[in-house]
Scaffold this active site. Structure first.
Site, PDB file in Angstrom:
ATOM      1  N   GLU B 165       0.829  -1.583  -0.233  1.00 51.31           N
ATOM      2  CA  GLU B 165      -0.123   0.109  -0.552  1.00 51.31           C
ATOM      3  C   GLU B 165       0.965   0.958  -0.261  1.00 51.31           C
ATOM      4  O   GLU B 165       0.647   2.677  -0.459  1.00 51.31           O
ATOM      5  CB  GLU B 165      -1.108  -0.135   0.885  1.00 51.31           C
ATOM      6  CG  GLU B 165      -2.247  -0.658   1.013  1.00 51.31           C
ATOM      7  CD  GLU B 165      -2.468  -2.210   1.159  1.00 51.31           C
ATOM      8  OE1 GLU B 165      -0.634  -2.675   1.878  1.00 51.31           O
ATOM      9  OE2 GLU B 165      -2.474  -3.155   1.010  1.00 51.31           O
ATOM     10  N   HIS B 234     -10.167  -4.382  10.652  1.00 48.81           N
ATOM     11  CA  HIS B 234     -11.150  -4.332   9.658  1.00 48.81           C
ATOM     12  C   HIS B 234     -12.077  -3.110   9.578  1.00 48.81           C
ATOM     13  O   HIS B 234     -12.826  -3.463   8.710  1.00 48.81           O
ATOM     14  CB  HIS B 234     -11.076  -5.622   8.537  1.00 48.81           C
ATOM     15  CG  HIS B 234     -10.421  -6.342   8.869  1.00 48.81           C
ATOM     16  ND1 HIS B 234      -9.345  -7.337   9.469  1.00 48.81           N
ATOM     17  CD2 HIS B 234      -9.508  -6.754   7.132  1.00 48.81           C
ATOM     18  CE1 HIS B 234      -7.974  -7.335   8.611  1.00 48.81           C
ATOM     19  NE2 HIS B 234      -8.241  -7.487   6.997  1.00 48.81           N
TER      20      HIS B 234
END
Lengths: 347, 432
Positions: B165, B234
């Protein structure tokens, strides 16, 4: 940038008297006297500019962080001398030399260092954050290693547009242990992006020597796992830099992917202006200065080519005058208008 | 006899489609044989037989859309037990008929399709736009948002990245500096924390640091906030994180037409835009306005007019607020709901004007309460509309805890419709 086009010259015998280090005769011989003088002037400009910046810092005209490039001039001048107009450049915060080598105006750079409205960033960026879209210089980044993914992004855009240009991404030996550098190695190798990672190994990441920070034998080999070729280069010798730079640029430009150049160099000054320099001895610095100085070395070669002392004096005063003009320009410039506080947040 | 039902193949799957049966009635199957390919909200999955036996009845034909999880789809073994089978068949048929009727009277589009259409339409107009992220190309998107883009635009413009990322966020920033218009997808915004330095220090600040020379036209998009039972790492709302930083625009739509119109506006915007989607909304269908409609960034929307209380919400909380409003309307309470749509720049004027009318304000957000979007709105409302307030402003937010996994705890941690109902009742009682 491509002022130093290769021209064939008759073989001149070059003997190194003082240091005894072998030089690549070929490159010396390929360049005209004028071209050699131009390289000399560019390195000298950076040195004198940085010395002046150091002075202005001491006088309080430059604030904050200020990282001087003194000692490393051969790296960026050598690399830029073999690049093309249109190749992009990005580096970290020891960036004044890169800007000057990219052809940015010393006046605008000095004005930015002093936080004036006529600076490249209108006084809002400072030493570490300067850019010139016109000269394809993309900063000037204050976060160690963060310029590396951005550099491969610039290379991605060259590739996307198929414009034939290469991005030269400069990073220091301190940055090579950041994870994002390896993320960038991986993607650039995977997609064969036209990028050269120029690792300026000046032996110290702030105050920590490379040997205390980096495992492995050589920083040039850090791309091995990704299939990225690397070369260790004498970064104090502008001809070695140029030769390696040409090789890497050719490789990247023809679409073979990234290339790593580990430039073995040295900074004479501290990491920043407030560096107590307890991590190395005075004699270590002096030894490099006396034996390996990139500007002195080129001066010797020029002397062998019958450049007279008067000529050197003329060059010296020309450079000094340019730097004084830049410094006067900066100090005479106004501080940014207070309205500038709230501009340039959004387009 | 074993009746196999439509399985839940992802945490958020509520319906599925059998794209292909790989067995026919009368076939003998053994445990482990693949019976069918099932298309979920995220991917196409294979359904395996658990028992041995003969396929006695296929209850749902391939291609039938939106079969609810739990619906019987195939019967294996015991072909003589016809009564039971015919009962099951009847059940399935009546269920499907009902669905078709409800679908046929509206022209609707899911948020997922709206987002995809927005990208495709813009990519057709501008060659410099590309999309990059994990699983955006060959996999067709981890949540199928980029479905079909690889086929239309090719691998030059629809690019699968490694799981990296920080690297690809930085690459996107560099590409934007280099004149391109990247759309960077985070599989979820939780992973953007790996890249937050590039988003803040490189994308958001460079225009200012360069004295206006170097803009960064980039969109970072992906699902934000809690999904369903995926626990603390998450499930987080990043609206307040990114809205905190100058130089970024932060967008978080609820409806499909806003998702489309705002994504198009974000792609065209010359500034870095954080585009916060919501996984639970991807499958939700909305009536969509005309094609190519741009929804401007920075403009909120009154989704329900009312007089007694103003309820401000964004993203998934808008739907919850609407449901709460219906319940409140039964008690004669009239609620005005504002969908922020854009978090930054905040349409504070819309909120102030509504508060001047209703004199009461409830702010809903799924994120944590501390330094949340609600905190900011409260600060501004007390500054600009203090004299119009008849009661202290209330917040309905997620609890100040990492999101728990257990079903009951998760529900307690996230703001629910009842919480909005209670907050509104509470704020009205304050003055009575």
């Amino acid at each position: 940038m491509n002022k130093l086009v290769n021209t064939t010259k008759k073989n001149l015998k070059v003997k190194r008297k003082k240091t005894g280090r072998p030089l690549k005769e070929s490159d010396v011989n390929l360049l005209s006297k004028e071209e050699l003088i131009e390289l000399y002037k560019q390195m000298l400009l950076i040195r004198r500019f940085e010395e002046k910046a150091g002075q202005l810092y001491g006088m309080g005209s430059i604030g904050g962080f200020c990282h001087l490039y003194i000692g490393q001039e051969a790296v960026v001048v050598g690399m830029q001398s073999v690049s093309l107009d249109g190749d992009s450049v990005i580096t970290s915060y020891r960036d004044h030399g890169h800007m000057l080598a990219c052809g940015m105006d010393p006046k605008g750079v000095m004005a930015e260092l002093t936080g004036r409205e006529s600076g490249y960033s209108k006084g809002k960026g400072g030493s570490m954050h300067m850019f010139s879209k016109e000269k394809n210089f993309f900063g000037g980044h204050g976060i160690v290693g963060a310029q590396v993914p951005i550099g491969i992004g610039l290379a991605f855009s060259h590739n996307y547009k198929q414009d034939g240009f290469v991005c030269m991404t400069y990073l220091g030996d301190g940055a090579v242990n950041q994870g994002q550098v390896y993320e960038s190695f991986n993607m650039s190798a995977l997609w064969k992006l036209p990028v050269i990672f120029v690792i300026e190994n000046n032996k110290y990441g702030m105050g920590t020597s490379v040997t205390r920070a980096s495992a492995g034998r050589s920083l040039a080999e850090r791309g091995k796992a990704y299939g990225i070729p690397g070369l260790e280069v004498d970064g104090m010798n502008i001809f070695s830099v140029r030769e390696a730079g040409k090789k890497a640029l050719d490789y990247a430009r023809k679409g073979s992917g990234p290339f790593i150049l580990e430039m073995k160099t040295y900074r004479y000054r501290g990491h920043s202006m407030s560096d107590p320099a307890k991590y190395r001895t005075r004699s270590e610095v002096d030894a490099v200065r006396q034996q390996k100085d990139c500007i002195e070395n080129l001066k010797e070669i020029l002397q062998e080519q019958k450049i007279t002392d008067d000529h050197f004096k003329k060059i010296d005063s020309e450079i000094k005058s340019n730097v004084s003009v830049a410094s006067d320009f900066a100090l005479d410039s106004s501080l940014p208008d207070e309205k500038e506080l709230l501009t340039d947040i959004y387009i | 006899m074993s009746i196999i039902k439509m399985p839940a193949l992802s945490p958020t799957m509520t319906v599925g489609t059998i794209s292909k049966w790989l067995v026919s009635e009368g076939d003998e199957v053994v445990s482990g044989d693949i019976l069918a390919e099932i298309e979920t909200d995220k991917a196409t999955m294979e359904l395996e037989a658990i028992d041995d036996g003969e396929v006695s009845k296929i209850l749902v034909q391939a291609g039938e859309q939106n079969i609810s999880v739990g619906t019987p789809i195939i019967v294996i073994g015991d072909e003589n037990n016809t009564t039971k089978i015919s009962h099951v068949v009847k059940q399935v048929q009546s269920g499907n008929e009902k669905k078709e009727i409800s679908n046929s009277d509206k022209i609707t589009i899911s948020v997922r399709e709206a987002l995809r259409d927005a990208m495709a339409e813009e990519m057709r107009l501008d060659e410099d736009i590309f999309i990059m992220g994990e699983e955006v190309a060959e996999y067709q998107g981890a949540y199928k948002v980029t479905q079909g883009l690889l086929e239309e635009f090719g691998e030059k413009r629809v690019i699968d990245t490694p799981i990296t990322e920080q690297g690809f966020a930085g690459l996107g920033v560099g590409a934007a500096f280099g004149g391109l218009k990247p759309i960077i997808e985070f599989m979820t915004f939780n992973f953007s924390m790996q890249a937050i330095d590039q988003i803040i220090n490189s994308a958001a600040k460079t225009l200012y640091m360069s004295g206006g020379q170097m803009g960064c036209p980039i969109v970072f998009r992906g699902p934000n906030g809690a999904a369903s039972r995926v626990a603390a790492q998450h499930s987080q709302c990043f609206a307040s994180w990114y809205a905190h930083c100058p130089g970024l625009k932060v967008v978080s739509p609820w409806s499909a037409s806003d998702a489309k119109g705002l994504l198009k506006a974000s792609i065209r915007d010359p500034n870095p835009v954080i585009f916060l989607e919501n996984e639970l909304l991807y499958g939700e269908k909305f009536e969509i306005d005309g094609e190519n409609e741009i929804v401007p960034i920075g403009v909120g929307n009154i989704v329900s007019k009312g007089n007694d209380v103003t309820v401000v919400a964004f993203s998934i909380m808008v739907g919850k607020a609407l449901n709460a409003t219906k319940k409140l309307a039964e008690n004669g309470i009239s609620v005005e709901i504002i969908d922020l749509r854009t978090i930054k720049p905040l349409d504070i004027e819309l909120i102030i004007n509504s508060v001047k009318k209703t004199n009461r304000l409830v702010i809903c957000e799924e994120g944590f309460p501390f330094s949340g979007i609600g905190s900011e709105i409260i600060a501004q409302v007390q500054e600009y509309a203090f004299d119009w307030l008849d009661a202290p402003i209330k917040r309905v937010t997620g609890q100040d805890v990492p999101l728990p996994y257990a079903e009951n705890l998760e529900k307690l941690a996230l703001p629910q419709e009842e919480d909005i109902v209670n907050a509104v009742l509470n704020i009205l009682n304050e003055v009575n």
